[in-house]
Every structure is written in structure tokens, then in C-alpha cells.
Design a protein around this motif. Structure first.
Motif, PDB file in Angstrom:
ATOM      1  N   MET A   1       0.848  -1.195   0.000  1.00 47.27           N
ATOM      2  CA  MET A   1       0.000   0.000   0.000  1.00 47.27           C
ATOM      3  C   MET A   1       0.883   1.244   0.000  1.00 47.27           C
ATOM      4  O   MET A   1       1.877   1.310   0.717  1.00 47.27           O
ATOM      5  N   ARG A   2       0.535   2.213  -0.814  1.00 48.57           N
ATOM      6  CA  ARG A   2       1.268   3.479  -0.887  1.00 48.57           C
ATOM      7  C   ARG A   2       1.287   4.148   0.486  1.00 48.57           C
ATOM      8  O   ARG A   2       0.258   4.234   1.166  1.00 48.57           O
ATOM      9  N   ASN A   3       2.449   4.623   0.881  1.00 46.16           N
ATOM     10  CA  ASN A   3       2.580   5.314   2.165  1.00 46.16           C
ATOM     11  C   ASN A   3       2.166   6.774   1.991  1.00 46.16           C
ATOM     12  O   ASN A   3       2.878   7.551   1.352  1.00 46.16           O
ATOM     13  N   ILE A   4       1.029   7.139   2.541  1.00 45.68           N
ATOM     14  CA  ILE A   4       0.495   8.485   2.351  1.00 45.68           C
ATOM     15  C   ILE A   4       0.714   9.324   3.600  1.00 45.68           C
ATOM     16  O   ILE A   4       0.303   8.952   4.699  1.00 45.68           O
ATOM     17  N   LYS A   5       1.385  10.467   3.416  1.00 44.71           N
ATOM     18  CA  LYS A   5       1.493  11.451   4.484  1.00 44.71           C
ATOM     19  C   LYS A   5       0.233  12.313   4.464  1.00 44.71           C
ATOM     20  O   LYS A   5      -0.297  12.624   3.394  1.00 44.71           O
ATOM     21  N   LEU A   6      -0.223  12.701   5.643  1.00 44.17           N
ATOM     22  CA  LEU A   6      -1.415  13.532   5.743  1.00 44.17           C
ATOM     23  C   LEU A   6      -1.067  14.911   6.284  1.00 44.17           C
ATOM     24  O   LEU A   6      -0.189  15.059   7.145  1.00 44.17           O
ATOM     25  N   SER A   7      -1.748  15.921   5.764  1.00 46.74           N
ATOM     26  CA  SER A   7      -1.604  17.293   6.244  1.00 46.74           C
ATOM     27  C   SER A   7      -2.993  17.911   6.364  1.00 46.74           C
ATOM     28  O   SER A   7      -3.975  17.360   5.878  1.00 46.74           O
ATOM     29  N   VAL A   8      -3.048  19.064   7.011  1.00 43.39           N
ATOM     30  CA  VAL A   8      -4.328  19.737   7.263  1.00 43.39           C
ATOM     31  C   VAL A   8      -4.367  21.084   6.553  1.00 43.39           C
ATOM     32  O   VAL A   8      -3.411  21.862   6.641  1.00 43.39           O
ATOM     33  N   LEU A   9      -5.465  21.341   5.858  1.00 40.33           N
ATOM     34  CA  LEU A   9      -5.778  22.688   5.381  1.00 40.33           C
ATOM     35  C   LEU A   9      -6.937  23.194   6.223  1.00 40.33           C
ATOM     36  O   LEU A   9      -8.027  22.620   6.204  1.00 40.33           O
ATOM     37  N   ASP A  10      -6.699  24.231   6.991  1.00 39.57           N
ATOM     38  CA  ASP A  10      -7.702  24.765   7.915  1.00 39.57           C
ATOM     39  C   ASP A  10      -8.175  26.126   7.425  1.00 39.57           C
ATOM     40  O   ASP A  10      -7.377  27.057   7.294  1.00 39.57           O
ATOM     41  N   GLN A  11      -9.468  26.227   7.172  1.00 35.16           N
ATOM     42  CA  GLN A  11     -10.041  27.505   6.741  1.00 35.16           C
ATOM     43  C   GLN A  11     -10.713  28.252   7.888  1.00 35.16           C
ATOM     44  O   GLN A  11     -11.444  29.212   7.673  1.00 35.16           O
ATOM     45  N   LEU A 298      -6.371   6.207  -1.540  1.00 32.36           N
ATOM     46  CA  LEU A 298      -5.342   5.451  -2.261  1.00 32.36           C
ATOM     47  C   LEU A 298      -5.507   5.591  -3.763  1.00 32.36           C
ATOM     48  O   LEU A 298      -4.527   5.706  -4.510  1.00 32.36           O
ATOM     49  N   LYS A 299      -6.757   5.606  -4.216  1.00 32.61           N
ATOM     50  CA  LYS A 299      -7.011   5.789  -5.648  1.00 32.61           C
ATOM     51  C   LYS A 299      -6.533   7.154  -6.115  1.00 32.61           C
ATOM     52  O   LYS A 299      -5.886   7.285  -7.172  1.00 32.61           O
ATOM     53  N   LEU A 300      -6.833   8.195  -5.331  1.00 36.25           N
ATOM     54  CA  LEU A 300      -6.391   9.546  -5.684  1.00 36.25           C
ATOM     55  C   LEU A 300      -4.874   9.645  -5.670  1.00 36.25           C
ATOM     56  O   LEU A 300      -4.274  10.264  -6.554  1.00 36.25           O
ATOM     57  N   ALA A 301      -4.249   9.043  -4.667  1.00 34.78           N
ATOM     58  CA  ALA A 301      -2.788   9.083  -4.581  1.00 34.78           C
ATOM     59  C   ALA A 301      -2.153   8.410  -5.786  1.00 34.78           C
ATOM     60  O   ALA A 301      -1.128   8.878  -6.311  1.00 34.78           O
ATOM     61  N   ASP A 302      -2.750   7.328  -6.251  1.00 36.99           N
ATOM     62  CA  ASP A 302      -2.235   6.647  -7.448  1.00 36.99           C
ATOM     63  C   ASP A 302      -2.443   7.499  -8.693  1.00 36.99           C
ATOM     64  O   ASP A 302      -1.562   7.588  -9.562  1.00 36.99           O
ATOM     65  N   GLN A 303      -3.621   8.141  -8.795  1.00 38.68           N
ATOM     66  CA  GLN A 303      -3.908   8.977  -9.968  1.00 38.68           C
ATOM     67  C   GLN A 303      -2.932  10.145 -10.059  1.00 38.68           C
ATOM     68  O   GLN A 303      -2.470  10.504 -11.144  1.00 38.68           O
ATOM     69  N   TYR A 304      -2.633  10.750  -8.921  1.00 37.47           N
ATOM     70  CA  TYR A 304      -1.731  11.906  -8.883  1.00 37.47           C
ATOM     71  C   TYR A 304      -0.269  11.491  -8.771  1.00 37.47           C
ATOM     72  O   TYR A 304       0.623  12.310  -8.967  1.00 37.47           O
ATOM     73  N   ASP A 305      -0.031  10.238  -8.399  1.00 38.02           N
ATOM     74  CA  ASP A 305       1.312   9.725  -8.116  1.00 38.02           C
ATOM     75  C   ASP A 305       1.983  10.592  -7.055  1.00 38.02           C
ATOM     76  O   ASP A 305       3.064  11.149  -7.254  1.00 38.02           O
ATOM     77  N   ILE A 306       1.305  10.712  -5.910  1.00 35.36           N
ATOM     78  CA  ILE A 306       1.791  11.559  -4.825  1.00 35.36           C
ATOM     79  C   ILE A 306       1.879  10.756  -3.530  1.00 35.36           C
ATOM     80  O   ILE A 306       1.277   9.685  -3.400  1.00 35.36           O
ATOM     81  N   GLU A 307       2.598  11.332  -2.570  1.00 34.80           N
ATOM     82  CA  GLU A 307       2.756  10.710  -1.261  1.00 34.80           C
ATOM     83  C   GLU A 307       2.109  11.541  -0.156  1.00 34.80           C
ATOM     84  O   GLU A 307       2.166  11.149   1.012  1.00 34.80           O
ATOM     85  N   GLU A 308       1.511  12.685  -0.504  1.00 39.13           N
ATOM     86  CA  GLU A 308       0.930  13.551   0.532  1.00 39.13           C
ATOM     87  C   GLU A 308      -0.429  14.082   0.095  1.00 39.13           C
ATOM     88  O   GLU A 308      -0.581  14.605  -1.017  1.00 39.13           O
ATOM     89  N   ILE A 309      -1.404  13.941   0.976  1.00 37.16           N
ATOM     90  CA  ILE A 309      -2.746  14.487   0.755  1.00 37.16           C
ATOM     91  C   ILE A 309      -3.053  15.480   1.869  1.00 37.16           C
ATOM     92  O   ILE A 309      -2.886  15.186   3.050  1.00 37.16           O
ATOM     93  N   MET A 310      -3.487  16.672   1.473  1.00 38.32           N
ATOM     94  CA  MET A 310      -3.847  17.719   2.423  1.00 38.32           C
ATOM     95  C   MET A 310      -5.360  17.727   2.573  1.00 38.32           C
ATOM     96  O   MET A 310      -6.085  17.856   1.579  1.00 38.32           O
ATOM     97  N   VAL A 311      -5.824  17.579   3.799  1.00 38.17           N
ATOM     98  CA  VAL A 311      -7.246  17.362   4.057  1.00 38.17           C
ATOM     99  C   VAL A 311      -7.881  18.580   4.710  1.00 38.17           C
ATOM    100  O   VAL A 311      -7.426  19.046   5.764  1.00 38.17           O
ATOM    101  N   ALA A 312      -8.939  19.082   4.091  1.00 33.69           N
ATOM    102  CA  ALA A 312      -9.747  20.162   4.668  1.00 33.69           C
ATOM    103  C   ALA A 312     -11.066  19.563   5.128  1.00 33.69           C
ATOM    104  O   ALA A 312     -11.818  19.024   4.312  1.00 33.69           O
ATOM    105  N   THR A 313     -11.330  19.622   6.414  1.00 31.57           N
ATOM    106  CA  THR A 313     -12.561  19.065   6.956  1.00 31.57           C
ATOM    107  C   THR A 313     -13.373  20.159   7.629  1.00 31.57           C
ATOM    108  O   THR A 313     -12.948  20.721   8.645  1.00 31.57           O
ATOM    109  N   MET A 314     -14.518  20.453   7.043  1.00 37.76           N
ATOM    110  CA  MET A 314     -15.477  21.360   7.664  1.00 37.76           C
ATOM    111  C   MET A 314     -16.582  20.510   8.280  1.00 37.76           C
ATOM    112  O   MET A 314     -17.049  19.554   7.664  1.00 37.76           O
ATOM    113  N   ALA A 315     -16.984  20.853   9.481  1.00 39.36           N
ATOM    114  CA  ALA A 315     -18.087  20.150  10.128  1.00 39.36           C
ATOM    115  C   ALA A 315     -18.667  21.077  11.181  1.00 39.36           C
ATOM    116  O   ALA A 315     -17.928  21.767  11.886  1.00 39.36           O
TER     117      ALA A 315
END
Length: 334
Positions: A1-11, A298-315
Motif C-alpha cells: 500500500m502506498r505510504n500516504i502522508k497527511l496534512s491539514v488545510l484549515d479555513q 489510495l485511488k487519488l494518490a495513485d492517480q496523482y502519483d503523490i505521497e501527501e494528501i492535504m485534508v480540509a474538513t469542515m463540520a
């Protein structure tokens, strides 16, 4: 499985019935959680004339967040450079890098971060020119490096303080146009999938193919930003999707009022055009159980061929927001 680093985008979302002070205090709590969970970086955005978002000045919010943490990278996602002078941006981020060495990201965007009238008031000289933006990038790099470019202002004007190393420089893009600047100037690239869910992998491929090394960066670096919500409660997931569908329409319509309640949203009858827009906007986010989110990431990481996804979560519920990030960290141990 691709090793994905996670980051936060905070608005710094101002929730229904809440205040900007509460939103900013929650950002302070969330950045500490992100650091404890091992997230790579924490970016804050620049928005204007938009009361649902408290983050109008990343250069002010970044030191508040950096002061509450010790290791996580803190930065702008982004500074909308045409709203500012290149010298002032260099001074702000040179000072931040001096205070928090090795931890500051300067993410730069070209969008107004709001309406054009607000941008004009922020910088009356801004004429939204691509040529001017490119010159600003030249100037920001030169000010931060202390370069003395012949026959330019850089022979006479310097930016201080000058940090031992310049902040990590990123270019933000959603249309793909700014990828050429990131490649040309040897900067990292962040693609805003949460704004435009189409064409991102092609933009990233263009950037990598055309990348020119810079003194600070020898190889290309990419991340991708997306809205996301993760929960083990399927009812909460469906409620989040319902509210988020409306939130996107609300923002895109230019509405400035408060969001209606979930019950009010449930009673709304959407037009065919609104339904079509909702279908499009669902490509801008991922929502589901941990297993569902893992598969989609994982699908997005494969499509972009990246190791980092920045996540913005509003709730609307801050506890749900924090739990979403906790679950993400369990899916992809940091």
C-alpha cells in the motif's frame, strides 16, 4: 500500500451560530491534535469579505499556531500574492522563518481569495495580470534570498530579517495555469482538487516534466488538497454530505448569510441545475467510513502519483471534525 502522508488545510470555519473567536481557538486546538497525530504540515487560508471563514490573514494566524506546537510545519495555503506587496510578504515570512526555523511553508496563490473589489481595496495596484504575478514571484524569491539582481530594486532594497534558510516555497493551483510558475521557479506544487476535481493528474505530470531545480529545491514535490470527512457512523456521514452539498451551493451563489439548519436543508427542493452542480461538487470531496475513505484516498494518490494528501474538513460539530482527523491518522499511520 502506498505510504500516504497527511496534512491539514484549515479555513478556520465559523460554524452556524458561532463566532470568529471560537473558530480561531478551535484552530489552535486542532493544530495541536494534528501534531500529536503526526500530520506533516498545517496550512491556513486567506479569505476576504466572507464571514463564514475567520482566516483573513495567514501571516497573523501562523505564529499563533506555531507557538502552540513544536515540530509540525505551519504555513499558508495560501498567501494570495496579488493582494500584497512582494517585499511585505518576504518580510513577514522571513520573520516567521527566523522565529520558527525549518517549520514555515510559504504557499502562494494567484486567486483573489474573495471578490475582486476586496482585492482591489487590499492592493489598488493589482490588475490581475499574469505578467505581474510572475514578477512578484521573482521579487519574493530575490528578497528572501538576498539576491542583488542587476538593474533592479534588489540592488537597493533588502528584506529583513534574513533567515538562515528561506521558507519552503509552494505554488497553489486549481486551474493548472500556475503549475508553469512552480516548475519554472523550482517551487513545490499543491493542486486544489477541492476546488477543481478535474485535470489534476495531468497538471502534476506537466509540472514534473518541466521542473527546473532551484537553489532550495533540486527535485519536484507535490501534494493534493481535498475536502474529506471520515466517520464510523453512517448516519453522520450522510448528514455531513447533505449539509456539504448545500454549503457548496451557498458559497458558489455568493450568499453571505448564515447556513440554514440541517432540518431546513433537508426540506429544500433543488432545481435541475442545482442537482447537476451538486453532482459535480461531489468530486471535490471524499466522505465515508474509514475503509471507504482509505480506498478513495489510495485511488487519488495513485492517480496523482503523490505521497501527501492535504485534508480540509469542515463540520458543524467540532468533535466530529477532530474525530475525522483521528480516524484518518489510524488509516494512514503517520
Amino acid at each position: 500500500m502506498r505510504n500516504i502522508k497527511l496534512s491539514v488545510l484549515d479555513q478556520s470555519q465559523v460554524k452556524r451560530g458561532g463566532t470568529a473567536k471560537e473558530a480561531l481557538e478551535q484552530s489552535g486546538e486542532l493544530v495541536q491534535l494534528a501534531e500529536a497525530l503526526g500530520f506533516t504540515r498545517y496550512w491556513v487560508s486567506e479569505h476576504h469579505n466572507f464571514k463564514m471563514v475567520a482566516g483573513s490573514a495567514p501571516e497573523v494566524l501562523i505564529p499563533y499556531l506555531a507557538g502552540k506546537t513544536n515540530t509540525i510545519k505551519i504555513g499558508s495555503g495560501g498567501i494570495m500574492l496579488p493582494n500584497h506587496s512582494a517585499l511585505k510578504v518576504a518580510e513577514n515570512f522571513g520573520l516567521l522563518e527566523t522565529l520558527y526555523p525549518g517549520r514555515i511553508d510559504l504557499g502562494i496563490g494567484r486567486a483573489p481569495g474573495g471578490d475582486r473589489l476586496s482585492s482591489h481595496l487590499l492592493n489598488p495596484a493589482n490588475n490581475f495580470s499574469e505578467k505581474d504575478f510572475m514578477q512578484q514571484l521573482v521579487d519574493v524569491q530575490a528578497f528572501l534570498r538576498g539576491d542583488e539582481l542587476p538593474d533592479t530594486i534588489h540592488e537597493k532594497v533588502k528584506s529583513y530579517p534574513r533567515p538562515e534558510q528561506i521558507p519552503n516555497l509552494w505554488i497553489l493551483t486549481s486551474s493548472g495555469d500556475s503549475a508553469q510558475f512552480a516548475a519554472h521557479f523550482g517551487m513545490a506544487l499543491s493542486f486544489a482538487h477541492f476546488i477543481n476535481p478535474e485535470g489534476g493528474p495531468d497538471v502534476v505530470e506537466f509540472y514534473r516534466h518541466n521542473f527546473k531545480p532551484s537553489p532550495e529545491r533540486q527535485t519536484p514535490e507535490v501534494n493534493m488538497g481535498i475536502f474529506a470527512f471520515c466517520s464510523e457512523d453512517k448516519e453522520k456521514i450522510q448528514q455531513w454530505i447533505t449539509e456539504f452539498d448545500y454549503r457548496m451551493l451557498h458559497i458558489e451563489s455568493g450568499a453571505t448569510g448564515d447556513l440554514p439548519s440541517y432540518e431546513e436543508i433537508m426540506s429544500i427542493k433543488y432545481s435541475l441545475a442545482q442537482k447537476a452542480r451538486i453532482a459535480y461538487n461531489r468530486g471535490r470531496f471524499v466522505a465515508g467510513t474509514p475503509e471507504e475513505v482509505q480506498r478513495k484516498f489510495l485511488k487519488l494518490a495513485d492517480q496523482y502519483d503523490i505521497e501527501e494528501i492535504m485534508v480540509a474538513t469542515m463540520a458543524e460539530n467540532f468533535e466530529d471534525r477532530k474525530e475525522s482527523y483521528r480516524l484518518l491518522a489510524q488509516i494512514f499511520p503517520q
